[in-house]
Write an enzyme that holds these catalytic residues in place. Structure first.
Site, short mmCIF file in Angstrom:
data_model
loop_
_atom_site.label_atom_id
_atom_site.label_comp_id
_atom_site.label_asym_id
_atom_site.label_seq_id
_atom_site.Cartn_x
_atom_site.Cartn_y
_atom_site.Cartn_z
N MET A 157 0.85 -1.19 0.00
CA MET A 157 0.00 0.00 0.00
C MET A 157 0.88 1.23 0.00
O MET A 157 1.65 1.46 0.94
CB MET A 157 -0.94 -0.02 1.21
CG MET A 157 -1.99 -1.11 1.15
SD MET A 157 -3.06 -1.20 2.61
CE MET A 157 -2.02 -2.14 3.75
N GLN A 193 7.80 -5.32 -4.15
CA GLN A 193 6.94 -5.10 -5.31
C GLN A 193 7.56 -4.04 -6.21
O GLN A 193 7.89 -2.94 -5.76
CB GLN A 193 5.53 -4.64 -4.92
CG GLN A 193 4.63 -4.58 -6.15
CD GLN A 193 3.24 -4.09 -5.88
OE1 GLN A 193 3.04 -2.91 -5.58
NE2 GLN A 193 2.26 -4.98 -6.02
N CYS A 248 -2.26 -1.35 -9.99
CA CYS A 248 -2.48 0.03 -9.53
C CYS A 248 -3.07 0.87 -10.66
O CYS A 248 -2.54 0.89 -11.77
CB CYS A 248 -1.17 0.64 -9.05
SG CYS A 248 -1.36 2.32 -8.42
N HIS A 298 -6.71 -9.02 -7.27
CA HIS A 298 -7.69 -8.14 -6.62
C HIS A 298 -9.01 -8.29 -7.39
O HIS A 298 -9.07 -8.02 -8.59
CB HIS A 298 -7.20 -6.69 -6.68
CG HIS A 298 -8.05 -5.74 -5.90
ND1 HIS A 298 -7.54 -4.60 -5.31
CD2 HIS A 298 -9.37 -5.75 -5.58
CE1 HIS A 298 -8.53 -3.96 -4.68
NE2 HIS A 298 -9.64 -4.63 -4.85
N GLY A 306 -8.89 -8.17 -1.82
CA GLY A 306 -10.04 -7.30 -1.99
C GLY A 306 -11.17 -7.57 -1.01
O GLY A 306 -11.77 -8.64 -1.04
N GLY A 307 -11.44 -6.59 -0.12
CA GLY A 307 -12.61 -6.65 0.74
C GLY A 307 -12.56 -7.68 1.85
O GLY A 307 -13.60 -8.01 2.43
N GLY A 317 -5.87 -5.95 2.93
CA GLY A 317 -5.53 -4.58 2.59
C GLY A 317 -5.65 -3.62 3.74
O GLY A 317 -5.03 -3.79 4.79
#
Length: 328
Positions: A12, A64, A94, A170, A211-212, A232
């Site tokens: 992130m 990354q 991204c 994602h 994701g989520g 995340g």
């Protein structure tokens, strides 16, 4: 206990720097950590030592990279391996304008053959694993077709070997125009079924879901299908969530108490100041959510958001903040 499954904290930007990772490692010794995305340009033409710097106590930690030039990515991956990282990950997810202008990130999903060439170049340059993090698609392209073509192309066989074995997906589209990066994390609907179908079609690949994911129950459910899950923003805004993951999936004795974690972060902050003149606020900013939802959390946040920024403040203020917030 999770056998051969990966639970990780997502890369992130502006959040998962080396100070954040050190803090997360104290909370959860077994979870895999990622760096923020580092561009090939930064590594090859910038302050290489600063961009690659990390404490080996953070391991396992994955670097990354952002880029789209196979030769530059290969050189950058080799630098990451020599610095001691455990894996190299290519960012193909991204959606920011800055990333698009540099021809990397989610826009690379439209160029799967180029991504395959990039992965091959990196894989041939290093002996550690190389992986890809992507979305399920971009813009108006049908997600099933796009993500299938992407994974098929990037995982192609080269010299008898699978080009890429590890994909972190994602489960949202990325809209390259019209949505901000923040909106791209919230507005496109989660489509777990697309990633589940992908796993069924590519059983030989390691496919991890992102994701989520915000609860232990979510993790348990997804690990029945996928080879790993990536957490995340919940891991940053509520860091103690990582302790719950550690205790549930990676039982380990002698975990540090919150007070012991704070003591170790004080020692870490002192060392970082001595070595690099790192200001305390650069470290303490990652700790404000440590006690989210607990009595005293508000006072803890107040001190870390105000007093820590005063001139000359010492790392011991973290212990003072803990005592003020939680002493009877």
């Amino acid at each position: 206990m999770v056998k051969d499954k990966i639970i990780s904290v997502a890369p992130m930007m502006d959040w998962t720097d080396r100070h954040c990772r050190y803090f997360h490692r104290l909370i959860a010794p077994s979870i895999t950590l990622y760096t923020e995305m580092v561009t090939t340009g930064a590594l090859l033409h910038g302050d290489t030592e600063r961009f690659l710097r990390f404490d080996h106590k953070e391991k396992p930690v994955i670097l990354q990279l952002g880029g789209s030039n196979p030769e530059e990515l290969a050189k950058s991956a080799k630098m990451g391996e020599e610095a001691g990282y455990d894996e190299i990950n290519l960012n193909c997810g991204c959606p920011s304008d800055r990333v698009q202008s540099g021809m990397f990130g989610a826009c690379l999903m439209a160029k799967p053959d180029l991504v395959a060439d990039c992965i091959q170049a990196m894989r041939e340059a290093v002996s550690i694993p190389v992986s890809v993090k992507s979305r399920i698609g971009i813009d108006d392209a049908p997600v099933d077709e796009m993500v299938d073509k992407f994974v098929s192309s990037v995982s192609r066989e080269t010299n008898g070997l699978t080009n890429c074995n590890i994909f972190i997906i994602h489960a949202r589209k990325a809209w390259l125009k019209g949505l901000s990066p923040k909106e791209n994390r919230e507005i496109p609907p989660l489509q777990y079924d697309v990633v589940e179908d992908l796993k069924k079609n590519y059983l030989h690949l390691n496919i991890q879901l992102n994701g989520g994911i915000r609860s232990i129950e979510d993790i348990e459910k997804h690990l029945e299908i996928f080879d790993g899950v990536m957490i995340g923003r919940e891991s940053y805004q509520n860091p103690w969530f990582l302790r719950g993951i550690q205790e549930k999936f990676y039982p380990k004795q002698d975990l540090l108490s919150p007070e012991q974690i704070i003591d170790q972060m004080i020692e870490y902050a002192q060392k970082q100041h001595e070595l690099y003149e790192t200001p305390l606020k650069a470290i303490s900013r990652h700790m404000t959510g440590l006690f989210q939802g607990m009595p005293g959390a508000r006072r803890w946040r107040q001190i870390l958001s105000t007093d820590v920024h005063e001139t000359g403040v010492q790392p011991e203020i973290l212990q003072k903040a803990y005592q003020e917030a939680f002493s009877p």
